[in-house]
Design a protein around this motif. Structure first.
Motif, short mmCIF file in Angstrom:
data_model
loop_
_atom_site.label_atom_id
_atom_site.label_comp_id
_atom_site.label_asym_id
_atom_site.label_seq_id
_atom_site.Cartn_x
_atom_site.Cartn_y
_atom_site.Cartn_z
N UNK A 85 0.84 -1.20 0.00
CA UNK A 85 0.00 0.00 0.00
C UNK A 85 0.87 1.26 0.00
N UNK A 86 1.87 1.28 0.87
CA UNK A 86 2.70 2.48 1.00
C UNK A 86 3.44 2.82 -0.30
N UNK A 87 4.04 1.78 -0.90
CA UNK A 87 4.86 2.02 -2.11
C UNK A 87 3.97 2.39 -3.30
N UNK A 88 2.81 1.75 -3.40
CA UNK A 88 1.92 2.04 -4.54
C UNK A 88 1.40 3.48 -4.46
N UNK A 89 1.09 3.94 -3.27
CA UNK A 89 0.63 5.33 -3.11
C UNK A 89 1.80 6.29 -3.33
N UNK A 90 2.94 6.00 -2.71
CA UNK A 90 4.09 6.91 -2.81
C UNK A 90 4.53 7.10 -4.26
N UNK A 91 4.54 6.01 -5.03
CA UNK A 91 5.03 6.10 -6.42
C UNK A 91 4.17 7.04 -7.24
N UNK A 92 2.85 6.92 -7.09
CA UNK A 92 1.97 7.77 -7.90
C UNK A 92 2.07 9.22 -7.43
N UNK A 93 2.15 9.42 -6.12
CA UNK A 93 2.29 10.78 -5.60
C UNK A 93 3.58 11.42 -6.11
N UNK A 94 4.64 10.63 -6.18
CA UNK A 94 5.95 11.17 -6.56
C UNK A 94 6.08 11.41 -8.06
N UNK A 95 5.18 10.85 -8.88
CA UNK A 95 5.20 11.18 -10.31
C UNK A 95 4.99 12.69 -10.51
#
Ligand SMILES: [Zn+2]
Length: 282
Positions: A85-95
């Protein structure tokens, strides 16, 4: 040593440490290899990840590492927050942070994640100015008090289909960028190379056009929800910029140009390296 001089020396050392320690921590974090299990999560949950150029992948990894070090995640409604959950959210936010000077959502401290769409009480003003409150089904919310809320079901489905123009993470984090300017009004801090004048002119024209299309019930590339107000317009336009960039470039070139000068990436160039079904060749 004079007491005043000693005092100044101690203050100087403390201030120096306040500035230097976070930098050292960041440098230490970025010196470590990106965890392979996080890479597997991205490959499994975020198909666009495999389409990113190598340099973009490296920068995205750095942003994800810093994001996950700084932000706290809380599971709501019985959800247990794990790396998936953390990595999937972080990746999209960081785009939304690639290629540009960024504070890394400095005012955001906590991300609350529900298992699926949740109910929230909201107050709305009707045309006569009367306040009504009611329970609405929500996929996400962005607050200016350091909190952001997401529905995991919708985060996951939004990441898997990165070409339908709907992505709750991009939407809510665009609101965070908008709020960095001090108010949520569709005008984030533009930085150098952008003009507030041309931003305001282009986005106001496009917002008015979407309002007309929404009133007439006409189809549009941008979701009609963007016609609610300028802040929602910026969030909806951000979703289209990242998920339907080629169509946005063709149908709304001036809007694409403004968003390109802000986000400093061209997602139309992010092409998957694998063959699409039905395109295998002969
Ligand atoms: Zn919104």
């Amino acid at each position: 040593m004079e007491p005043a001089l000693l005092f100044l020396l101690v203050v100087g050392v403390i201030l120096g440490l306040i500035v230097a320690l976070p930098r050292l921590r960041r440098r230490r974090l970025l010196a470590r290899p990106f965890p392979p299990q996080w890479q597997q999560i991205l490959q499994r949950n975020l198909p666009i990840y495999d389409a990113l150029p190598d340099a973009t992948v490296t920068e995205l990894h750095h942003q994800i590492v810093l994001f996950l070090d700084e932000k706290k995640f809380y599971g709501c409604g019985g959800l247990v927050v794990d790396d998936n959950i953390r990595v999937t959210i972080a990746a999209q936010a960081c785009l939304l942070l690639l290629n540009r000077p960024t504070s890394g959502y400095a005012s955001l401290q906590a991300i609350l994640v529900y298992p699926s769409a949740y109910f929230a009480t909201q107050q709305v003003y009707d045309d006569s100015g009367v306040v009504h409150s009611g329970n609405n089904t929500m996929l996400g919310e962005s607050w200016s008090n350091g909190r952001l809320i997401l529905s995991w079901d919708d985060v996951e489905s939004g990441a898997r289909d990165f070409h339908d123009g709907h992505n709750v993470v991009l939407h809510e984090f665009a609101h965070q960028l908008d709020q960095e300017s001090g108010s949520s009004n569709g005008a984030p801090l533009l930085g150098t190379g952008s003009s507030y004048q041309s931003w305001a002119r282009v986005l106001a024209d496009e917002f008015n056009q979407l309002q007309r299309q929404a009133e007439l019930g006409q189809d549009s590339l941008l979701d009609h929800y963007g016609a609610s107000n300028p802040a929602e317009f910026f969030a909806v336009a951000t979703e289209a910029f990242f998920e339907r960039p080629t169509e946005l470039k063709q149908l709304h070139p001036a809007l694409f140009e403004q968003l390109y000068s802000f986000y400093r990436v061209d997602p139309a160039l992010w092409k998957p390296t694998h063959c699409e079904p039905g395109n295998e060749g002969i």
